[in-house]
Design a protein around this motif. Structure first.
Motif, PDB file in Angstrom:
ATOM      1  N   ASN A  36      -1.278  -5.462   0.604  1.00 34.64           N
ATOM      2  CA  ASN A  36      -1.116  -6.277  -0.603  1.00 34.64           C
ATOM      3  C   ASN A  36      -1.928  -7.566  -0.566  1.00 34.64           C
ATOM      4  O   ASN A  36      -1.872  -8.341  -1.504  1.00 34.64           O
ATOM      5  CB  ASN A  36       0.371  -6.583  -0.864  1.00 34.64           C
ATOM      6  N   GLY A  37      -2.690  -7.778   0.485  1.00 36.15           N
ATOM      7  CA  GLY A  37      -3.555  -8.958   0.536  1.00 36.15           C
ATOM      8  C   GLY A  37      -2.996 -10.085   1.364  1.00 36.15           C
ATOM      9  O   GLY A  37      -3.675 -11.074   1.624  1.00 36.15           O
ATOM     10  N   LYS A  38      -1.738  -9.956   1.785  1.00 40.55           N
ATOM     11  CA  LYS A  38      -1.149 -11.027   2.608  1.00 40.55           C
ATOM     12  C   LYS A  38      -1.620 -10.879   4.057  1.00 40.55           C
ATOM     13  O   LYS A  38      -2.099  -9.838   4.475  1.00 40.55           O
ATOM     14  CB  LYS A  38       0.378 -10.958   2.521  1.00 40.55           C
ATOM     15  N   LYS A  66      -5.222  -5.044  -2.030  1.00 46.51           N
ATOM     16  CA  LYS A  66      -5.118  -5.709  -3.328  1.00 46.51           C
ATOM     17  C   LYS A  66      -5.829  -7.054  -3.247  1.00 46.51           C
ATOM     18  O   LYS A  66      -5.637  -7.801  -2.297  1.00 46.51           O
ATOM     19  CB  LYS A  66      -3.648  -5.938  -3.713  1.00 46.51           C
ATOM     20  N   PRO A  67      -6.607  -7.403  -4.266  1.00 48.68           N
ATOM     21  CA  PRO A  67      -7.238  -8.726  -4.255  1.00 48.68           C
ATOM     22  C   PRO A  67      -6.227  -9.857  -4.455  1.00 48.68           C
ATOM     23  O   PRO A  67      -6.494 -10.997  -4.116  1.00 48.68           O
ATOM     24  CB  PRO A  67      -8.218  -8.665  -5.436  1.00 48.68           C
ATOM     25  N   ASN A  68      -5.063  -9.544  -5.005  1.00 46.47           N
ATOM     26  CA  ASN A  68      -4.062 -10.574  -5.290  1.00 46.47           C
ATOM     27  C   ASN A  68      -2.681  -9.997  -5.021  1.00 46.47           C
ATOM     28  O   ASN A  68      -2.267  -9.031  -5.647  1.00 46.47           O
ATOM     29  CB  ASN A  68      -4.187 -11.016  -6.763  1.00 46.47           C
ATOM     30  N   ALA A  69      -1.967 -10.594  -4.064  1.00 44.78           N
ATOM     31  CA  ALA A  69      -0.652 -10.079  -3.698  1.00 44.78           C
ATOM     32  C   ALA A  69       0.347 -10.185  -4.840  1.00 44.78           C
ATOM     33  O   ALA A  69       1.357  -9.492  -4.852  1.00 44.78           O
ATOM     34  CB  ALA A  69      -0.119 -10.833  -2.475  1.00 44.78           C
ATOM     35  N   SER A  70       0.101 -11.079  -5.801  1.00 44.27           N
ATOM     36  CA  SER A  70       1.059 -11.289  -6.884  1.00 44.27           C
ATOM     37  C   SER A  70       0.852 -10.347  -8.062  1.00 44.27           C
ATOM     38  O   SER A  70       1.642 -10.360  -8.994  1.00 44.27           O
ATOM     39  CB  SER A  70       0.948 -12.725  -7.401  1.00 44.27           C
ATOM     40  N   VAL A  88       1.545   7.341   0.488  1.00 42.16           N
ATOM     41  CA  VAL A  88       0.940   6.010   0.612  1.00 42.16           C
ATOM     42  C   VAL A  88       1.947   5.078   1.257  1.00 42.16           C
ATOM     43  O   VAL A  88       3.134   5.088   0.909  1.00 42.16           O
ATOM     44  CB  VAL A  88       0.530   5.445  -0.771  1.00 42.16           C
ATOM     45  N   VAL A  89       1.468   4.281   2.204  1.00 45.04           N
ATOM     46  CA  VAL A  89       2.302   3.239   2.815  1.00 45.04           C
ATOM     47  C   VAL A  89       1.754   1.894   2.379  1.00 45.04           C
ATOM     48  O   VAL A  89       0.531   1.685   2.407  1.00 45.04           O
ATOM     49  CB  VAL A  89       2.276   3.323   4.358  1.00 45.04           C
ATOM     50  N   THR A  90       2.631   0.988   1.961  1.00 48.91           N
ATOM     51  CA  THR A  90       2.157  -0.333   1.524  1.00 48.91           C
ATOM     52  C   THR A  90       2.862  -1.436   2.297  1.00 48.91           C
ATOM     53  O   THR A  90       3.997  -1.266   2.752  1.00 48.91           O
ATOM     54  CB  THR A  90       2.332  -0.498  -0.003  1.00 48.91           C
ATOM     55  N   ALA A  91       2.194  -2.544   2.463  1.00 50.34           N
ATOM     56  CA  ALA A  91       2.717  -3.696   3.215  1.00 50.34           C
ATOM     57  C   ALA A  91       1.935  -4.932   2.768  1.00 50.34           C
ATOM     58  O   ALA A  91       0.859  -4.787   2.200  1.00 50.34           O
ATOM     59  CB  ALA A  91       2.544  -3.474   4.721  1.00 50.34           C
ATOM     60  N   ILE A  92       2.362  -6.162   2.941  1.00 50.78           N
ATOM     61  CA  ILE A  92       3.367  -6.593   3.907  1.00 50.78           C
ATOM     62  C   ILE A  92       4.215  -7.667   3.227  1.00 50.78           C
ATOM     63  O   ILE A  92       3.721  -8.379   2.365  1.00 50.78           O
ATOM     64  CB  ILE A  92       2.678  -7.129   5.173  1.00 50.78           C
ATOM     65  N   GLY A  93       5.481  -7.795   3.615  1.00 43.30           N
ATOM     66  CA  GLY A  93       6.347  -8.746   2.927  1.00 43.30           C
ATOM     67  C   GLY A  93       6.398 -10.120   3.552  1.00 43.30           C
ATOM     68  O   GLY A  93       7.377 -10.823   3.378  1.00 43.30           O
ATOM     69  N   ASP A  94       5.361 -10.497   4.301  1.00 52.14           N
ATOM     70  CA  ASP A  94       5.334 -11.816   4.942  1.00 52.14           C
ATOM     71  C   ASP A  94       6.176 -11.817   6.206  1.00 52.14           C
ATOM     72  O   ASP A  94       7.007 -12.657   6.418  1.00 52.14           O
ATOM     73  CB  ASP A  94       5.845 -12.906   3.980  1.00 52.14           C
TER      74      ASP A  94
ATOM     75  N   LEU B 101       3.302 -13.966 -12.275  1.00 51.72           N
ATOM     76  CA  LEU B 101       4.648 -14.464 -12.028  1.00 51.72           C
ATOM     77  C   LEU B 101       5.288 -13.890 -10.764  1.00 51.72           C
ATOM     78  O   LEU B 101       6.070 -14.573 -10.097  1.00 51.72           O
ATOM     79  CB  LEU B 101       5.528 -14.148 -13.249  1.00 51.72           C
ATOM     80  N   HIS B 102       4.947 -12.653 -10.415  1.00 53.98           N
ATOM     81  CA  HIS B 102       5.611 -12.005  -9.280  1.00 53.98           C
ATOM     82  C   HIS B 102       5.528 -12.856  -8.015  1.00 53.98           C
ATOM     83  O   HIS B 102       6.489 -12.973  -7.257  1.00 53.98           O
ATOM     84  CB  HIS B 102       4.994 -10.633  -9.040  1.00 53.98           C
ATOM     85  N   GLY B 103       4.367 -13.467  -7.812  1.00 55.69           N
ATOM     86  CA  GLY B 103       4.160 -14.277  -6.604  1.00 55.69           C
ATOM     87  C   GLY B 103       5.105 -15.465  -6.540  1.00 55.69           C
ATOM     88  O   GLY B 103       5.964 -15.555  -5.652  1.00 55.69           O
TER      89      GLY B 103
END
Lengths: 94, 378
Positions: A36-38, A66-70, A88-94, B101-103
């Motif tokens: 997710n870009g983080k 992703k270019p933008n995590a938000s 598909v596996v996605t990450a990361i939640g910080d 907004l999600h961020g």
């Protein structure tokens, strides 16, 4: 009696979506890794992929970041992953 | 049996209703006004939107908030119907794709949703831009800001520990809405500087971390007054490439007005002076490993010469190693003078201004300004 209106969206039917079928097996499957870009997202996913290879013998890996995590994943990336990947596996939640 | 078919819960009286809203987890921790259908209808009628009109769509979770649900939450927040056009405009603003907004809504950073209001609507509905600007006591300020948080909690599931993963958050998350004190400003109103006409009413939204009080009582010249502001903006704790909002107290704004400093000149001075040596940032653990690799953050740290900047050892802890040249490399808060909004608000007396850093240890999200629609004719 007085009705107090529900301020949530729980009573609103969600948009129709079909869940993907559970794959019968992962051996040889193409796996998508969507970071997710983080920080360290793809490094984490690479480690997950190592485990998937060792335990389940997954095949090709398709990576996207992703270019933008938000924001949602770009439509092209999402389409590519959907077209070629079994899972598909996605990450990361910080 | 109640006549309405809208989903909800049935109660015997108002006191039971207040407690029921708590039990349903429909509140922000404070009591809400129980939203009955007549109250919600009256709220909706004060705005120009149909009940099913979408005010906000959050694409990551695919959640849609219509004017009807906005009106329910506005009633709960304690808004008067005449506030609803401002509420709707603010929801449209935070729902703008650029605001992502999600961020800010879910991050560990715990952002508040700041709403700055300009134009004639302020006086019409009693939005306050004077003393105790950020504090409690004014209905319009308190309830408009509160509605945004209730929408996030109730419609977007941004509940603590669910989608809201704020490490600590801060009190501004309850509500953070105020009027710019346009009369006390040395410059054109904020919304005029952002391309709107003075006679239009607007909301400007910003994902804000908690503010620093900038306390200065013995400065009159801008180049003395602004030293503490730049120093505060360069504070290590909130240092980032992100944006800023400064709200000048009228007493401080007067000094800028008397000296004839323009908005642009003030922003340029603040940007130039809100900086720290790279060595300080490394010693304080502010430089993450990826900052030295990512082209955008390298440009933030090293400027246009980032391609030729010293890369240092190719080691896992390179981001923590202070190189000899790092004391002379100055890193600025933000990417340029336009990365800040300057506003004015507060009481006539007191040298207490505010610096709000943007949410996130990265760039945060842009400022978004939207027009407040005119009142529906009677």
């Amino acid at each position: 009696m007085t009705r107090i209106l529900d301020p949530t969206l729980r009573a609103t039917p969600p948009r129709a979506a079909t869940g993907a079928a559970r794959p019968a097996l992962l051996s040889g499957a193409t796996i998508g890794l969507l970071a997710n870009g983080k920080t360290h997202g793809m490094a984490f996913l690479d480690r997950v992929a190592e485990h998937l290879r060792a335990r389940h013998g997954v095949g090709e890996l398709l990576r996207a970041t992703k270019p933008n995590a938000s924001a949602p994943a770009p439509a092209d990336d999402a389409a590519l992953l959907a077209k070629h990947c079994t899972a598909v596996v996605t990450a990361i939640g910080d | 049996m109640p006549a309405t078919t809208h989903p909800g819960i049935d109660v015997d009286d108002a006191w039971q209703a207040i407690e029921a809203c708590f039990a349903q987890k429909w509140t922000d921790g404070l009591p809400v006004v129980p939203p009955t259908e007549p109250l919600v209808e009256r709220m909706l009628a004060a705005g120009p939107w149909r009940a099913d009109e979408v005010l906000l769509h959050e694409p990551v979770r695919d959640r849609t908030v219509t004017a009807w649900h906005a009106a329910i939450n506005a009633v709960m927040a304690g808004c008067k119907p005449e506030y609803f056009p401002v509420v709707g405009a603010a929801l449209i603003a935070i729902g703008d794709p650029e605001f992502t907004l999600h961020g800010p809504a879910t991050s560990t950073g715990g952002a508040a949703l700041m709403v700055i209001v300009n134009g004639p609507v302020r006086e019409r509905i009693g939005l306050h831009g004077g003393g105790n600007l950020f504090g409690p006591g004014i209905r319009a300020n308190a309830t408009i800001g509160r509605t945004l948080r209730l929408v996030l909690l109730n419609c977007l599931d941004c509940r603590p520990g669910v989608l809201d993963q704020s490490t600590q958050g801060w009190a501004g998350k309850y509500t953070l809405c105020f009027a710019e004190h346009e009369a006390a400003s040395p410059w054109e109103p904020l919304h005029v500087s952002r391309g709107f006409r003075a006679g239009q009413s607007t909301v400007t939204v910003f994902a804000a971390e908690s503010n620093h009080n900038v306390l200065v009582h013995a400065a009159r010249e801008p180049e003395t007054l602004l030293v503490a502001f730049a120093d505060t903006m360069a504070a290590l704790g909130s240092f980032s490439p992100g944006r800023s909002v400064i709200v000048f107290a009228p007493e401080h704004a007067q000094h800028l007005k008397r000296a004839g400093w323009s908005r642009a000149r003030t922003q340029a001075w603040l940007y130039e002076h809100a900086r720290r040596p790279l060595a300080d940032l490394k010693r304080a653990g502010k430089i993450e490993a990826q900052f030295l690799v990512n082209p955008d953050t390298r440009r933030w740290l090293y400027g246009p010469e980032s391609d030729r900047a010293e890369r240092g050892p190719d080691a896992a802890d390179a981001h923590a190693r202070v190189l000899p040249g790092d004391e002379r490399i100055f890193v600025h808060r933000g990417l340029g003078p336009d990365d800040m909004l300057l506003s004015v608000g507060g009481g006539a007396a007191g040298g207490h201004s505010a610096f709000f850093p943007a949410w996130s240890r990265g760039r945060s999200v842009p400022f978004v300004t939207k027009e407040v629609p005119g009142e529906v004719p009677a």
